[in-house]
Design a protein around this motif. Structure first.
Motif, mmCIF file in Angstrom:
data_model
loop_
_atom_site.group_PDB
_atom_site.id
_atom_site.type_symbol
_atom_site.label_atom_id
_atom_site.label_comp_id
_atom_site.label_asym_id
_atom_site.label_seq_id
_atom_site.Cartn_x
_atom_site.Cartn_y
_atom_site.Cartn_z
ATOM 1 N N ALA A 187 -10.415 15.390 24.212
ATOM 2 C CA ALA A 187 -11.675 15.261 24.950
ATOM 3 C C ALA A 187 -12.553 16.497 24.741
ATOM 4 O O ALA A 187 -13.770 16.387 24.542
ATOM 5 N N ASP A 188 -11.918 17.707 24.789
ATOM 6 C CA ASP A 188 -12.689 18.932 24.587
ATOM 7 C C ASP A 188 -13.224 19.008 23.161
ATOM 8 O O ASP A 188 -14.367 19.419 22.930
ATOM 9 N N VAL A 189 -12.400 18.608 22.199
ATOM 10 C CA VAL A 189 -12.843 18.625 20.805
ATOM 11 C C VAL A 189 -14.028 17.679 20.614
ATOM 12 O O VAL A 189 -15.028 18.015 19.968
ATOM 13 N N ASN A 190 -13.933 16.497 21.201
ATOM 14 C CA ASN A 190 -15.031 15.530 21.083
ATOM 15 C C ASN A 190 -16.293 16.042 21.765
ATOM 16 O O ASN A 190 -17.410 15.830 21.276
ATOM 17 N N ARG A 191 -16.094 16.743 22.893
ATOM 18 C CA ARG A 191 -17.252 17.291 23.599
ATOM 19 C C ARG A 191 -17.948 18.336 22.733
ATOM 20 O O ARG A 191 -19.183 18.385 22.656
ATOM 21 N N ILE A 192 -17.146 19.173 22.082
ATOM 22 C CA ILE A 192 -17.722 20.219 21.239
ATOM 23 C C ILE A 192 -18.397 19.613 20.015
ATOM 24 O O ILE A 192 -19.463 20.072 19.578
ATOM 25 N N LYS A 193 -17.790 18.559 19.461
ATOM 26 C CA LYS A 193 -18.394 17.881 18.306
ATOM 27 C C LYS A 193 -19.775 17.351 18.651
ATOM 28 O O LYS A 193 -20.705 17.395 17.840
ATOM 29 N N ALA A 194 -19.887 16.862 19.874
ATOM 30 C CA ALA A 194 -21.150 16.242 20.289
ATOM 31 C C ALA A 194 -22.203 17.263 20.699
ATOM 32 O O ALA A 194 -23.389 16.923 20.821
ATOM 33 N N ALA A 195 -21.785 18.506 20.912
ATOM 34 C CA ALA A 195 -22.723 19.539 21.374
ATOM 35 C C ALA A 195 -23.636 19.965 20.234
ATOM 36 O O ALA A 195 -23.227 20.000 19.069
#
Length: 246
Positions: free
Chosen positions: A215-223
């Motif tokens: 979830a954190d990785v996906n959040r960072i990808k989307a940032a």
């Protein structure tokens, strides 16, 4: 907070420079010579106290010897005076003659006893003087060893301080490339955690060595690329690079 990706990457350069500064500061604080100097200083202080005590004892014995010798001289003078009276024939009365002879015998015994006292004091004083010499030599030897250790410490300090000056100058150049607000955040985090920014590599924060959740990785990808990301675990700034695995 927003900051250009290039500015964020400069934080990694800054963190690297700061790690060098930290290592140099740690080396300066933990030089073996520092502990050696402290130990030698303590030993020199203890020996200095012992030297003073030994010198005091030797001085007391010197005065005691001087007094005892003075007592011997006083009795010797009386013996010589009485012996001259006896030898001169000035004393004719049998009673006075016997009294004078008895006094001379008593004074002679007294003189012998006092001379024994003087010899005993002289032996003790000689031992005390030898102790002063011995302790003083040990103190001076340790003081010389401490001075040598201080010279080695100062030489290493000069070397470290020179390198610190060079690295600090380099740090100033790197920090100049970082926007003020981002630099302020970095400095605050560095003060709190020792390291203000870390690379995100392969989905892992290299500051706290924690692997991020999906979830954190996906959040960072989307940032957005200019978004300043923080590690949810250690709160350090996470810097994204091609090695981040995003």
């Amino acid at each position: 907070m927003k900051a250009a990706p290039a500015s964020q990457k400069r934080l990694l350069d800054l963190a690297e420079v700061d790690s060098v500064l930290d290592r140099l500061a740690h080396r300066r604080r933990t030089l073996p010579e520092l502990a050696e100097i402290d130990e030698l200083a303590a030993r020199v202080a203890r020996l200095a106290t012992q030297v003073i005590a030994a010198e005091t004892e030797a001085g007391d014995l010197a005065r005691e010897q001087s007094k005892a010798e003075s007592d011997v001289d006083s009795v010797r003078v009386r013996v010589e005076r009485d012996q001259k009276r006896l030898d001169s024939g000035q004393v004719s009365s049998p009673k006075d003659l016997a009294s004078l002879q008895s006094e001379i015998a008593s004074l002679t015994r007294r003189q012998g006893d006092l001379e024994e006292v003087v010899l005993e004091i002289m032996e003790r004083r000689e031992a005390a003087d030898e102790q002063v010499v011995k302790l003083s030599a040990e103190r001076d030897e340790l003081a010389a060893a401490r001075a040598a250790a201080e010279d080695r410490r100062d030489a290493v300090f000069a070397e470290i301080d020179k390198e610190l000056g060079e690295v600090k100058a380099k740090r100033s150049g790197v920090a100049a490339d970082v926007p003020a607000d981002l630099l302020s955040l970095y400095e605050k985090l560095r003060e709190q955690f020792g390291v203000g920014a870390a690379m995100l590599q392969g989905g892992r924060c290299l500051g706290c060595r924690t692997s991020l959740s999906i979830a954190d990785v996906n959040r960072i990808k989307a940032a957005p690329h200019d978004e300043v990301i923080r590690c949810e675990e250690c709160r350090r700034i996470l810097v994204r690079t091609p090695e981040s695995g995003l």
